[in-house]
Structure formats: structure tokens, C-alpha cells
Design a protein around this motif. Structure first.
Motif, mmCIF file in Angstrom:
data_model
loop_
_atom_site.group_PDB
_atom_site.id
_atom_site.type_symbol
_atom_site.label_atom_id
_atom_site.label_comp_id
_atom_site.label_asym_id
_atom_site.label_seq_id
_atom_site.Cartn_x
_atom_site.Cartn_y
_atom_site.Cartn_z
ATOM 1 N N GLN A 302 49.008 -1.226 -53.713
ATOM 2 C CA GLN A 302 48.331 -1.241 -55.753
ATOM 3 C C GLN A 302 46.562 -1.636 -55.191
ATOM 4 O O GLN A 302 46.471 -2.232 -56.639
ATOM 5 C CB GLN A 302 48.949 -2.119 -56.762
ATOM 6 C CG GLN A 302 50.292 -0.602 -56.259
ATOM 7 C CD GLN A 302 51.325 -2.141 -57.561
ATOM 8 O OE1 GLN A 302 50.902 -2.511 -58.459
ATOM 9 N NE2 GLN A 302 52.372 -1.892 -57.064
ATOM 10 N N SER A 303 46.156 -2.477 -54.416
ATOM 11 C CA SER A 303 44.747 -2.546 -54.361
ATOM 12 C C SER A 303 43.735 -1.687 -55.411
ATOM 13 O O SER A 303 43.526 -2.748 -55.726
ATOM 14 C CB SER A 303 44.490 -2.898 -52.664
ATOM 15 O OG SER A 303 45.153 -3.763 -51.907
ATOM 16 N N ALA A 304 43.645 -0.705 -55.641
ATOM 17 C CA ALA A 304 42.778 0.174 -56.597
ATOM 18 C C ALA A 304 42.866 -1.064 -57.979
ATOM 19 O O ALA A 304 42.226 -0.785 -58.738
ATOM 20 C CB ALA A 304 43.175 1.010 -56.311
ATOM 21 N N SER A 305 44.311 -0.644 -57.931
ATOM 22 C CA SER A 305 44.879 -1.377 -59.253
ATOM 23 C C SER A 305 44.588 -2.271 -59.663
ATOM 24 O O SER A 305 44.085 -3.247 -60.769
ATOM 25 C CB SER A 305 46.398 -0.332 -59.555
ATOM 26 O OG SER A 305 46.552 0.751 -59.643
ATOM 27 N N SER A 346 42.840 -15.440 -52.828
ATOM 28 C CA SER A 346 43.727 -14.858 -53.124
ATOM 29 C C SER A 346 44.996 -14.700 -54.127
ATOM 30 O O SER A 346 45.895 -14.219 -55.016
ATOM 31 C CB SER A 346 44.575 -15.741 -51.800
ATOM 32 O OG SER A 346 45.414 -17.078 -52.117
ATOM 33 N N GLU A 347 44.669 -16.448 -55.186
ATOM 34 C CA GLU A 347 45.604 -16.600 -56.474
ATOM 35 C C GLU A 347 45.322 -15.585 -57.471
ATOM 36 O O GLU A 347 46.199 -14.853 -58.602
ATOM 37 C CB GLU A 347 45.547 -18.203 -56.794
ATOM 38 C CG GLU A 347 44.214 -18.106 -57.024
ATOM 39 C CD GLU A 347 44.030 -19.096 -56.270
ATOM 40 O OE1 GLU A 347 43.488 -20.222 -55.990
ATOM 41 O OE2 GLU A 347 43.553 -18.676 -54.945
ATOM 42 N N LYS A 348 43.958 -14.833 -57.484
ATOM 43 C CA LYS A 348 43.856 -13.830 -59.126
ATOM 44 C C LYS A 348 44.749 -13.538 -58.305
ATOM 45 O O LYS A 348 44.481 -11.976 -59.071
ATOM 46 C CB LYS A 348 41.904 -14.608 -59.137
ATOM 47 C CG LYS A 348 41.653 -15.224 -59.292
ATOM 48 C CD LYS A 348 39.969 -14.936 -59.654
ATOM 49 C CE LYS A 348 39.379 -16.296 -60.207
ATOM 50 N NZ LYS A 348 37.814 -17.100 -58.987
ATOM 51 N N ILE A 349 43.709 -12.690 -57.561
ATOM 52 C CA ILE A 349 44.421 -11.072 -56.807
ATOM 53 C C ILE A 349 46.621 -11.463 -57.119
ATOM 54 O O ILE A 349 46.400 -9.904 -57.994
ATOM 55 C CB ILE A 349 44.728 -10.934 -54.909
ATOM 56 C CG1 ILE A 349 43.095 -11.097 -55.058
ATOM 57 C CG2 ILE A 349 45.799 -9.988 -55.052
ATOM 58 C CD1 ILE A 349 42.300 -10.809 -53.707
#
Length: 413
Positions: A302-305, A346-349
Motif C-alpha cells: 500500500q506504499s502508493a496510498s 517509520s512511525e509516520k508511515i
């Protein structure tokens, strides 16, 4: 082994957890179930710490329910493990319910609950419970005072911490050990009393170890005291740094003031001595599946989203006054690039993924292997406000509960 039983499964699960392989412990438990073995009390005692480490609330709650059905909760040891599990899964209020319903509490029960309040930043409750334990006639042990001092440190209660450190010996005849000195240095230094912390270390009755100096070095990073940071770093190097963390702290100190060459030299020394920096990693659980992310991660399906959501949030955050704190980018690059690097911590992702996949009525719990940085802390307050969501982050030090644009730590951690 040609023949396995409940004891062997429980033993290897416990070993996995003790050696930092909690996820493997859950897989072994699954194998145990498929093999037809019925979990006993020892199995639960091995499984609950794995749930605590991974913040696997659903698994932990199942362990709790099973323990109740099997009658295991008549034992203090299993209740203590359940209290710890709920606390480390962000449910401190459930920990307290379990604590209050215990038939018989021991000193571990009180200590576990006090520690839980401390890591959630609820120092008032921690100290109140400590007083309650004294009223009940319980004799505190040295771990009790580690819990109390740690709670004071998480909330910046310097006066209270000093009082209880002195009371240990004078009122309770408990000689402070290294762990208590680490708590005191952390308490003094985090509160900005760096000189006092330095003198405190020099007056210790035994040789301070790397952990004591590391607590001071971390505060030098926070308060940007370069000179003391260099002095402390030299002392750590003489003792042997033990881990990559102290190299990273000193490199960060130099980077925060633009001394890029000095920061690069520290990283070179780190690599030469064989220490590798642990990447920032965060994970969040959705529908029973744990999803892990590292900084700048683009490997998730789901990287794009996720990227789209982060960019949308950045626009909204800027409208409300957010400005990226580039002091937490450790490379000499342009400001715009620094903003993008920070956006993909990483936490924001993990939070963006949670926003996309977790019901708006439920809080988002993110677990991180390192301490949260100032920029992420500021950004997540904006994210919680914009999305009207409760966001909980468990970092390497404590819990942060974000709601309505504020964090329960009061910006002190």
C-alpha cells in the motif's frame, strides 16, 4: 527432538522471548496448538511477555481469557504478567482493573503496576499507588524504587525523585545500586540539570558504567550541550561503547549544530569498530496482522496510498503551523529534502497506514524500536488533531498518548 511436550514448547517460547525473538515465540505457540498440546500455566507465562513485546493486544487478551477459564488467575505470577501485557499494549486502565481484582498481590504486582503508570506518563498515579502499598503494609524492595524513580524521570519530577532516592537508604535501608543511579542521572539530565547530573556521577560510591554516562549523553543531545557531550563521549569510549547508540547520539549532537565533518568522523569510527546503526522501525497491527515499516520504506503493497496520505497530511499540517524540525535530519542536504526525509520516518508511515486501514472509532497503536524524535512528536500532535483520532506511540522509552492535538507527556520525555 523426536518427542515434544508442553514443557519443551513452553521452554523454547520463553527462550525466544528472552533473546528478543517474540514473534518466533508466537509462531512456536501456533505449532504447539496444531500439534494438539493444551497450553498450561507455564505456556501462558512464556506467551504473555511475547504479546507485551509486540504490543499484540488481541493475542494477549486471548491469553487473559484462557487463563481465567483455566483458573490460572488464582496465581499472582500470571496476573502480574497480564498486568504487564495490558500496560505495554497501551491499556493501562485494564491493567489497573486486573490489579484491583487480584486475590493476593505480592511486591511484583505493585512494582509492575507502578512501572506501568510510569511508562504511560502517569506519575501522580504511580506515586499514589506507591503510598497505597506502604499503607497496606507492603515492604518495598529495590525494584520498587527503580519503578518510582523511573516514573519521576518520565514526568520531570526532580524534587520527588531526589526525596525518594535519599529515602531508600535512610528510611528503608535499601542501598542504591547502579539502576537507581541511572534513573537519577536520567531524571536530572532530562530536566536540564546537566551540571548537577555530572557532579552526581562523579560522587557515585562505585565506578559509573556506560549506561550511566549514556543517560547523560542523551540529555546532552536534547539540550544541545556540545562541550559536555564531547567529554561524556570520551569517557564512554574509554569504557567501551557497548552498542551503536552512543555513536549515534554523538553524531546527532554534531549534526544538530551543523558540524557535518565531525558527525561523519563519528560514523566512520563507528563503522571501523564494527557497530551498525539500528534502523528506525515501527509496527502497527491491523486485523490481527502486524505490519512493520522502516524509515523511508517503499516496500509495502500500500506504499502508493501511504505516500499520498502523508503528503495530504503535510499540506494540512503546514496550514495549522507545522514546520519540519530539520535538526533531526542527520545529513547535509537542502531544507526541502530534509522535510521529505522527516515525513518518511517509520512511525509516520505506520500512522498513515493505520489511518487508511483502522476504523475511525478505534485508536491507532504504533510501536517503535527507538525513541521518538522531536519532529515526529510535533507532527503526530497535528495528525491527531487533523484526523480527530487517538494515536498512541510506544517508543523505546515510554508511551505517548496523542489526542486533540496534545500529548499526555506534556512535551517532556
Amino acid at each position: 527432538m523426536t518427542s515434544k511436550d508442553t514443557v519443551s514448547y513452553s521452554g523454547i517460547m520463553s527462550g525466544c522471548v528472552q533473546n528478543g525473538h517474540a514473534e518466533k515465540a508466537l509462531l512456536i505457540f501456533r505449532q504447539m496448538q496444531l500439534s494438539g498440546f493444551e497450553p498450561d500455566l507455564a505456556t501462558m507465562m512464556a506467551l504473555l511477555p511475547a504479546c507485551s513485546h509486540l504490543a499484540a493486544l488481541q493475542h494477549g487478551a486471548c491469553c487473559h481469557g484462557y487463563s481465567v477459564i483455566r483458573g490460572f488467575t488464582s496465581e499472582s505470577s500470571i496476573c502480574n504478567a497480564i498486568i504487564d501485557m495490558y500496560s505495554k499494549c497501551g491499556k493501562i486502565h485494564i491493567s489497573r482493573k486486573v490489579f484491583d481484582r487480584m486475590h493476593k498481590r505480592d511486591v511484583v504486582s505493585w512494582n509492575t503496576m507502578i512501572i506501568g503508570y510510569g511508562i504511560h506518563g502517569e506519575c501522580t498515579e504511580a506515586l499514589s499507588l506507591f503510598h497505597e502499598s506502604q499503607v497496606s503494609g507492603l515492604k518495598p524492595d529495590d525494584v520498587t524504587f527503580v519503578a518510582v524513580l523511573s516514573a519521576c524521570s518520565h514526568s520531570g519530577l526532580v524534587k520527588e525523585g531526589k526525596y525518594w532516592f535519599n529515602a531508600m537508604n535512610q528510611e528503608f535501608s535499601i542501598t542504591p545500586r547502579m539502576a537507581h543511579y541511572i534513573c537519577m542521572v536520567d531524571l536530572l539530565a532530562r530536566a536540564g540539570n546537566l551540571d548537577e547530573a555530572y557532579i552526581f556521577i562523579q560522587r557515585m560510591p562505585f565506578e559509573p558504567d556506560v549506561r550511566v554516562w549514556s543517560a547523560l549523553l542523551a540529555a546532552c543531545r536534547t539540550h544541545r550541550n556540545i562541550e559536555m557531550g564531547e567529554e561524556v563521549s570520551k569517557r564512554i569510549q574509554k569504557l567501551g561503547p557497548e552498542s551503536t547508540g552512543n555513536f549515534v547520539l554523538m553524531s546527532n549532537i554534531y549534526s544538530s549544530v551543523g558540524r557535518w565533518d565531525d558527525a561523519a568522523q563519528i560514523r566512520t569510527i563507528q563503522q571501523h569498530q564494527g557497530y551498525k546503526k539500528s534502523p528506525g522501525c515501527s509496527w502497527v497491527k491491523v486485523s490481527g496482522v502486524i505490519h512493520g515499516f522502516i524509515g523511508g520504506d517503499q516496500s509495502h503493497p500500500q506504499s502508493a496510498s501511504i505516500n499520498k496520505k502523508l503528503q495530504e497530511l503535510l499540506v494540512q499540517m503546514k496550514r495549522l503551523g507545522y514546520s519540519a524540525d530539520s535538526n533531526f535530519v542527520l545529513h547535509d542536504v537542502e531544507e526541502e529534502e530534509k522535510e521529505q526525509i522527516l515525513l518518511y520516518h517509520s512511525e509516520k508511515i505506520a500512522i498513515a497506514f493505520g489511518l487508511l486501514n483502522i476504523s475511525p472509532s478505534k485508536p491507532i497503536l504504533v510501536t517503535k524500536n527507538l525513541r521518538i524524535c522531536v519532529d515526529c512528536h510535533s507532527a503526530i500532535k497535528f495528525m491527531a488533531l487533523i484526523t480527530n483520532r487517538e494515536i498512541i506511540v510506544r517508543d523505546a522509552s515510554r508511551f505517548h498518548h496523542f489526542k486533540n492535538g496534545i500529548c499526555n507527556c506534556g512535551d517532556f520525555w
